[in-house]
Enzyme design. Structure first.
Site, short mmCIF file in Angstrom:
data_model
loop_
_atom_site.label_atom_id
_atom_site.label_comp_id
_atom_site.label_asym_id
_atom_site.label_seq_id
_atom_site.Cartn_x
_atom_site.Cartn_y
_atom_site.Cartn_z
N GLY A 41 0.56 -1.02 0.34
CA GLY A 41 0.03 0.18 0.15
C GLY A 41 1.09 1.19 -0.04
O GLY A 41 2.12 1.39 0.59
N HIS A 267 -20.86 8.34 5.75
CA HIS A 267 -20.95 8.95 5.80
C HIS A 267 -22.66 10.37 5.50
O HIS A 267 -23.11 9.84 4.05
CB HIS A 267 -19.77 9.76 4.07
CG HIS A 267 -19.48 11.13 4.32
ND1 HIS A 267 -19.45 11.93 4.57
CD2 HIS A 267 -17.76 11.20 5.08
CE1 HIS A 267 -18.83 13.27 4.94
NE2 HIS A 267 -18.13 13.11 4.92
N SER A 285 -17.71 17.03 0.97
CA SER A 285 -16.68 16.91 2.52
C SER A 285 -17.50 17.79 3.39
O SER A 285 -18.74 18.23 3.22
CB SER A 285 -15.37 18.07 2.35
OG SER A 285 -14.96 18.17 3.94
N ARG A 331 -20.96 11.84 12.74
CA ARG A 331 -21.43 11.23 10.93
C ARG A 331 -22.12 10.26 11.33
O ARG A 331 -23.65 10.76 10.87
CB ARG A 331 -20.46 10.88 10.06
CG ARG A 331 -19.53 11.24 9.55
CD ARG A 331 -18.18 11.12 8.64
NE ARG A 331 -17.04 12.49 8.91
CZ ARG A 331 -15.60 12.13 8.29
NH1 ARG A 331 -15.47 10.82 7.86
NH2 ARG A 331 -15.16 12.59 7.70
N HIS A 402 -18.80 4.57 3.51
CA HIS A 402 -17.08 4.90 3.70
C HIS A 402 -16.35 5.09 3.91
O HIS A 402 -15.40 3.66 3.79
CB HIS A 402 -17.57 6.99 3.67
CG HIS A 402 -16.59 7.74 4.15
ND1 HIS A 402 -16.06 8.43 2.91
CD2 HIS A 402 -16.05 8.49 5.10
CE1 HIS A 402 -15.11 8.97 3.40
NE2 HIS A 402 -15.09 9.48 4.81
N LEU A 442 -6.64 11.43 8.13
CA LEU A 442 -4.98 11.66 7.63
C LEU A 442 -4.44 12.11 8.70
O LEU A 442 -2.78 11.65 8.82
CB LEU A 442 -5.00 12.61 7.12
CG LEU A 442 -6.43 12.68 5.79
CD1 LEU A 442 -5.96 14.71 5.30
CD2 LEU A 442 -5.62 12.16 5.11
#
Length: 639
Positions: A41, A267, A285, A331, A402, A442
């Site tokens: 990956g 999401h 987003s 979410r 998601h 992230l």
């Protein structure tokens, strides 16, 4: 007998990681050159892991099925990356980020792992800024932040609506630097099909060259999986079409336990399904909920243009139900609230399966130019896909599959139950519990790769410096390659009449209907039966054209869909085992009178970790108890 040992260090929560790092074994620079590490990956977690290990002096081999790491799905993370820097002086701290993640995950994650992720977030954002990632700046030149769902502070750093892309480009540049120096060797267009074990340890992988069909063998002293999640099990999802679970599932078949498979995030802000022919959904987003207001008409089956509906006929239902957080609820909460309104007949659009995300008030207050500077590329993407100008008319959104909180079980070192096999980023389960806090993806991926794995893998490799490099002409590699070839030959020999995609679509609908936003015992049992029947039909009538020794995308898809049948079945069994509602796992039988998730901490405060069963029976379940010493377990409320 598998025994789960999370290896969580003793001592105060805030001191665990620093004290633990000081006790880890080290590998000298001269000895690192003797050690090989495979990284599968090349997204944010894979590229950060490979580049850092290469910089440290290890010999690294990194594999990706794309033609370039720049195409990894990390580019799709639009909204931002969390870090507890407290630049806004609004009360944020490492502990506050830790608590928001624990609460956002509905108290189904390890305290120690979550605190460490929060702790290294401050290093991560400084690292990206130093690398030149073009994060947004305020008028004075300092890094700018914005809010995200589930929090009441402004801690999310961003680069317009393309934060993942910019972070990945920065990480890719550091990876290329190590490739140029000869510390990392890049293998693109390779698909990992099996894990090779020698004497109980991970020692290599079997890959297929996607351009030629050649089966290849690669050995190493340790293997790192950074292969993302399995959200494409739903077929329609916000993920890239190539995203899949097969590498992690191959490791699972060899003995790596799979944890919390039913915890899949939905999401709330995806562009709704437009037709029966599309193969994926596009994410808008979560950052848009900073300025956009979510609403539906107060009248059922309303057909008027949204701009013609006056304010007193609009239901801003998130603001009504959750006044403390409003449109910035997490979410899972926002997704279920949208589904509830649509199911009750208040949805909009031709299908009635969407709600409005309206920027009228924000544009009136801040001006169109300010909104364009914040979200311009997202607005343009929405306009191109739908033909609607969101500056003039509200966006329409609806929840979609998601992120996967479930994944391979790992201990505090990020090692799976297979010695020498590590899992980082979304491919492991460790940091998010039952629901991922927005902008923490992230943060975790890069934190794992840059600031956690390089320490913990060294502790393992310190005992491997006397182990010579592994030959690949051994019985273990022979056996693994034979299993891979036999499976490919089995798929190619079916020569049925139905396409792989047709099976994937039906598989995804079964899981979306019965193991998606809402689950029930009756629906899950039905889904398992339907999956079993569909899997039997797949192995009898799937059509894979071409041959195995050439570029063959249908073969790639067939092998992944074959894994998805098993993944989907495990999702359903896990959802059946967990007789409670928590985060993204919402069982209809377990909800409060107000329709919120009703946890059962007395019986289900544990991580579910499953062995591979090898058949259609319910797999063996192992439980890792979750001990909370620093937070109080209480009902998650955003009201």
């Amino acid at each position: 007998m598998i025994k789960l040992d999370a290896k969580i260090p003793q001592g105060p929560l805030a001191d665990k990681w620093n004290n633990y790092k000081s006790s880890l074994k080290l590998v000298s620079p001269a000895n690192k050159k003797k050690l090989d590490v495979i990284v599968v990956g090349s997204g944010l977690s894979g590229s950060s892991s490979a580049s850092t290990l290469g910089e440290l002096g290890y010999n690294v081999k990194v594999f990706c099925f794309q033609d370039s790491p720049r195409r990894a799905h990390s580019v799709a993370a639009q909204g931002g990356i969390n870090a507890a820097k407290n630049y806004k002086n609004d009360g944020d701290s490492i502990y506050r980020l830790f608590y928001d993640m624990i609460k956002g995950g509905d108290f189904r994650a390890r305290e120690a792992n979550v605190y460490r992720a929060s702790e290294v977030s401050v290093l991560t954002i400084d690292h990206f800024a130093a690398m030149g990632v073009p994060l947004a700046r305020d008028y004075g030149g300092g890094l700018e932040t914005r809010s995200f769902g589930g929090v009441q502070v402004s801690r999310t750093f961003y680069a317009k609506g393309q934060t993942g892309q910019q972070c990945l480009l920065g990480t890719y540049s550091s990876l290329n630097r190590q490739i140029a120096k000869g510390n990392v060797k890049m293998y693109s267009r390779r698909d990992m099909l099996d894990l090779v074990m020698v004497d109980g340890k991970a020692r290599g992988i079997i890959t297929r060259n996607l351009l030629t069909g050649e089966i290849e063998r690669h050995s190493a002293h340790a293997v790192v999986l950074a292969t993302g999640g399995y959200g494409t099990v739903f077929y329609l999802s916000t993920l890239a079409l190539g995203s899949n679970s097969s590498a992690a599932w191959a490791a699972h078949k060899k003995g790596a336990l799979f944890a919390n498979p039913s915890f899949i995030q939905i999401h709330p802000t995806s562009i709704p399904v437009l037709n029966d022919y599309q193969s994926k959904l596009t994410l808008m987003s979560e950052s848009l909920r900073n300025d956009g207001r979510v609403w539906v008409p107060k009248k059922q089956a309303e057909k008027r243009n949204p701009n013609d509906i006056p304010e007193d006929e609009r239901d801003y239902y998130l603001e009504r139900r959750y006044p403390a957080f409003g449109n910035l609820v997490p979410r899972d909460v926002a997704s279920r609230a949208a589904k509830e309104r649509c199911d009750a007949g208040y949805g909009v659009g031709e299908t009635g399966l969407s709600v409005y995300l309206d920027f009228k008030d924000a544009i009136k207050k801040q001006g169109e130019k300010v909104i364009e500077d914040k979200y311009g590329n997202l607005f343009e993407m929405y306009r191109k896909i739908t033909g609607i100008n969101p500056y003039k008319e509200p966006m329409r959104i609806y929840p979609a599959g998601h992120y996967t909180m479930g994944g391979l079980w790992v201990d505090y070192n990020l090692m799976t139950t297979i010695p020498g096999l590590y899992s980082v980023g979304e491919s492991n389960f460790s940091d998010h519990g039952a629901n991922r806090l927005g902008a923490s993806s992230l943060m975790q991926c890069s934190g794992d790769g840059y600031f956690i794995l390089p320490y913990t893998i060294g502790d393992y490799l310190a005992d491997e410096i006397r182990t010579p490099r592994f030959a690949t002409d051994t019985p273990e590699f022979d056996d693994a390659e034979k299993q891979v070839r036999d499976r490919i030959n089995r798929v190619m020999a079916i020569k049925g009449k139905q396409s792989v995609t047709s099976f994937h679509k039906r598989l995804g609908k079964i899981l979306w209907d019965h193991c998606g936003m809402v689950r029930s015992e009756k629906g899950l049992l039905k889904a398992i039966d339907m999956l079993n029947d569909l899997e039997d039909e797949f192995w009898e009538d799937v059509m894979v054209p071409g041959t195995a020794d050439e570029y063959n995308q249908e073969l790639e898809k067939a092998l992944r869909v074959a894994d998805f049948f098993e993944v989907g079945r495990l999702m359903c069994y896990d959802a059946l085992d967990r007789n409670e509602s928590c985060g993204a796992h919402f069982r209809e039988e377990y909800q409060t009178p107000q329709g919120e998730a009703q946890r059962n901490d007395a019986e289900f405060a544990f991580v579910s970790a499953y062995e591979y069963s090898g058949n259609k029976e319910r797999p063996a379940l192992h439980k890792e108890p979750l001990v909370f010493e620093n937070v109080e377990l209480k009902e998650r409320s955003y009201k």
